[in-house]
Design an enzyme around this catalytic site. Sequence first.
Site, short mmCIF file in Angstrom:
data_model
loop_
_atom_site.label_atom_id
_atom_site.label_comp_id
_atom_site.label_asym_id
_atom_site.label_seq_id
_atom_site.Cartn_x
_atom_site.Cartn_y
_atom_site.Cartn_z
N GLU A 88 -8.00 -17.31 -2.99
CA GLU A 88 -8.66 -18.34 -3.79
C GLU A 88 -7.70 -19.08 -4.71
O GLU A 88 -8.04 -20.14 -5.25
CB GLU A 88 -9.77 -17.71 -4.64
CG GLU A 88 -10.93 -17.15 -3.84
CD GLU A 88 -11.79 -18.22 -3.21
OE1 GLU A 88 -11.60 -19.41 -3.52
OE2 GLU A 88 -12.65 -17.88 -2.37
N GLU A 119 -5.26 4.45 4.31
CA GLU A 119 -4.93 4.65 2.89
C GLU A 119 -4.08 5.90 2.65
O GLU A 119 -3.53 6.07 1.57
CB GLU A 119 -6.20 4.74 2.06
CG GLU A 119 -7.02 5.99 2.30
CD GLU A 119 -8.23 6.05 1.37
OE1 GLU A 119 -8.41 7.09 0.73
OE2 GLU A 119 -9.00 5.06 1.30
#
Length: 310
Positions: A88, A119
């Site tokens: 963004e 992870e």
Amino acid sequence: MTEASRYLAQLSTEQLNASSSQLDTLTGEEIARLMNEQDASVTAAVAHAVPVIGKVIDETAARMRRGGHLLYIGAGTSGRLGVLDASECPPTFGVAPSVVHGIIAGGDYALRNAVEGAEDHYDQGVLDVREAGAGPLDVVVAISASGFARYCAGALDEARRAGALAVSMTCNVSSALSEHADLAIEAPTGAEVLMGSTRLKAGTATKMMLNMLSTGAMVRCGRVYKNLMVDLNVSNAKLEDRALRIIGHATGAGADEALRLLREANGSVKTAIVLKLGGVSAARAKEALEASGGWVHAALGSLRSDAPSA
């Protein structure tokens, strides 16, 4: 019980939430009301982290003003939120995509699909930060709700070796990941409505903290005038309309004049504002902005000081 099991068992985000013990008996409205009530605690959890977030904002902005970058890195929901926030920044603040960059464990495929075990790979976190080229002018923010992701620990260790500022962002206090960071952002969001589902309160808190970090850094880099989005990239009809309204708010210009100013400024909202308020040409407005490092207030101040006295 393994060491990992002992660690996870004591995390607040992994506890049972007494308020939702009858979750599977509730109606749709009751579920929504309960979740809304639980979400009300997120703001207080984030408030706990605000002093450190403020430090990270200032440190990030100082590095960005010297050409540095902000790198978000995480796994699962945490990684997706980092990539979202980074994506963004170019349209909102007019920066290149490389200025704020997001990496998710498992690569872009993991944005839409669960990559189980990603992870857990410490070495991949090291490699991903190394391949991103992190250096002394950069800030690396590793995001993990639990603070347990080994991938994130590897990322921060490599960031520190490279001289970058290493920042952890977790939703537990005194997490394992915090020990790998120069600055530790910790928002203790507590037990989830659905036990262990940290895409809920923890995800909401993470989004809030990322909003603060990226927006704050851009403000501190001069990419905002007052509270106006003056560095937005005017790339579609909606953003052009927003740009015209921003110029109007900043200068008092009507819609037609705002459009003329924007065209005269070759699509730069900042330049349009400075040429109007400074009473100068677009070229002179651009020069003043460049000399001020992009700060509208400073550019206008320099033009006023240069103006001949009556």
